[in-house]
Write an enzyme that holds these catalytic residues in place. Structure first.
Site, mmCIF file in Angstrom:
data_model
loop_
_atom_site.group_PDB
_atom_site.id
_atom_site.type_symbol
_atom_site.label_atom_id
_atom_site.label_comp_id
_atom_site.label_asym_id
_atom_site.label_seq_id
_atom_site.Cartn_x
_atom_site.Cartn_y
_atom_site.Cartn_z
ATOM 1 N N CYS A 122 0.811 -1.228 0.000
ATOM 2 C CA CYS A 122 0.000 0.000 0.000
ATOM 3 C C CYS A 122 0.840 1.273 0.000
ATOM 4 C CB CYS A 122 -0.962 -0.006 1.178
ATOM 5 S SG CYS A 122 -2.107 -1.391 1.096
ATOM 6 N N HIS A 264 -3.735 7.165 2.507
ATOM 7 C CA HIS A 264 -4.022 5.867 1.880
ATOM 8 C C HIS A 264 -5.400 5.413 2.365
ATOM 9 C CE1 HIS A 264 -4.128 1.728 0.929
ATOM 10 N NE2 HIS A 264 -3.813 1.310 2.130
ATOM 11 N N ASN A 294 -10.176 -0.133 -0.630
ATOM 12 C CA ASN A 294 -8.721 0.003 -0.512
ATOM 13 C C ASN A 294 -8.080 -0.564 -1.774
ATOM 14 O OD1 ASN A 294 -6.008 -0.430 0.066
ATOM 15 N ND2 ASN A 294 -6.357 -1.090 2.179
#
Ligand code: UT7
Length: 352
Positions: A122, A264, A294
């Site tokens: 990520c 994020h 996500n």
């Protein structure tokens, strides 16, 4: 605990963002869709994560397909057709070997251009950004196309409600160019960190040399992505707040200078906790988690491309981007938003 944080002294030649692109698959998967086959509910997913839906690719679409679309959009946004280097940040390359970046470059008409992948889950976009800025600072490149692209739907365990409801697919990209510090679109110092002691908190156990060298076939389910969510949550909040303050300090900025926090998109509660710790008001926190979930490495550039395309982020705005992910890895950077028209849209598979 090991804590090695990369702290370069900033670029010798500054890097600026020249163009921005983002691309999402057309297939919308709602929480209710998932609740038909998993022991979950729209209420649980929304209240625990902030996610209402996510985009998943159709069978046959790979990460490179989304990457090429986002990359082409960023090149158009920047008004350039060639670059000196291509970087693709991804956790879900089309194949374990080779890297996906050379194929993406070739499909963008960039055969001969150096191209490599970055794997930081990520935090991939921010690690890729540091790579791109470094290529420019060293003089190895004057322009870099950085793409972050994921098809997480291809590695999710369809039976694991702890991960299947969270992740989505998408791609975002920026074109970086060389310029003096303080130029419009200037990228601030990239502050990165890692802690491999937590390597097993986010992982795909099988398919790599550890499992393959045993000569044993992978146990069922070991090719799927696994995450120990609760432990990751705790560390994510700590690290994202800490590294944000570091990036601000190194850029010579304070929280009050920030027009937009671009965290994020891991979990709405994580984003809110980080904003709270930093003292960033809610109306300065960018979010698209509700619609896209996500998207791992792609999360920040997709968020920024979308927010720029719909007018939330404007030329001259100061953005603080921050991420945390597998590795464990984390990073943050400030960006003075450029005067570029972002291109954001839906990926259309070839032949459809
Ligand atoms: O992107 C890289 C970084 N990733 C992250 O930052 C993710 C960080 N972690 C998270 O976002 C959260 O930990 C999750 C969203 C993954 C989980 O939320 P949580 O509030 O930490 O829940 P939990 O794992 O503690 O589970 C609480 C309960 C459990 O049931 P019991 O043991 O209390 O009976 C889980 O089995 O919720 C259950 N649960 C679910 N229930 C309905 C877990 N997933 C689901 C689900 N639907 N999808």
């Amino acid at each position: 605990m090991v804590d090695r944080t990369a702290r370069g002294d900033g670029p010798m030649t500054g890097a600026v963002v020249l163009g921005v692109g983002g691309s999402l698959p057309g297939r919308v998967v709602t929480n209710d869709d998932l609740a038909t086959r998993l022991d979950t509910s729209d209420e649980w997913i929304r209240s625990r994560t902030g996610i209402g839906a996510r985009r998943w690719v159709e069978p046959g679409t790979a990460t490179s397909d989304l990457a090429v679309d986002a990359g082409a959009r960023a090149l158009r946004s920047a008004g350039v057709s060639t670059v000196d280097a291509v970087i693709v940040a991804t956790t879900t390359p089309d194949r374990l070997c080779p890297a996906v970046a050379p194929e993406v470059a070739a499909r963008l008409g960039l055969v001969g251009t150096p191209a490599h992948d970055v794997a930081a889950v990520c935090t991939g976009f921010l690690y890729g950004l540091a790579n791109g800025v470094g290529l420019i600072a060293s003089g190895a490149a004057r322009t870099v196309l950085l793409i972050a692209a994921e098809t997480f739907s291809t590695i999710l365990d369809p039976q694991d409600r702890g991960t299947a409801v969270i992740f989505g697919d998408g791609a975002g990209a920026v074109v970086l160019g060389a310029a003096g510090p303080g130029a419009p679109g200037a990228v601030g110092p990239c502050v990165l960190g890692s802690d491999g002691i937590g390597a097993d908190l986010i992982q795909i156990p099988a398919g790599g040399s550890r499992q393959r060298s045993s000569g044993l076939a992978a146990a069922p389910g070991e090719h799927y992505f696994k995450m120990r969510g609760k432990e990751v949550f705790r560390q994510a909040v700590e690290r994202m707040a800490e590294v944000s303050l570091d990036a601000l300090a190194r850029a010579g900025l304070t929280v009050g200078d920030i027009d937009h926090l671009a965290p994020h998109q891991a979990n709405m509660r994580i984003c809110a906790a980080v904003a709270h710790r930093l003292g960033v008001p809610e109306d300065r926190v960018l979010a698209n988690l509700d619609e896209v979930g996500n998207t791992a490495a792609a999360s920040i550039p997709v968020l920024l491309a979308q927010a720029a395309a719909d007018g939330r982020v404007k030329a001259g705005d100061q953005v603080l981007a921050v991420a945390f992910g597998g590795g464990l890895t984390w990073g943050a950077v400030t960006l003075a938003w450029p005067d570029a028209v972002a291109s954001f849209g839906t990926f259309v598979p070839a032949g459809s």
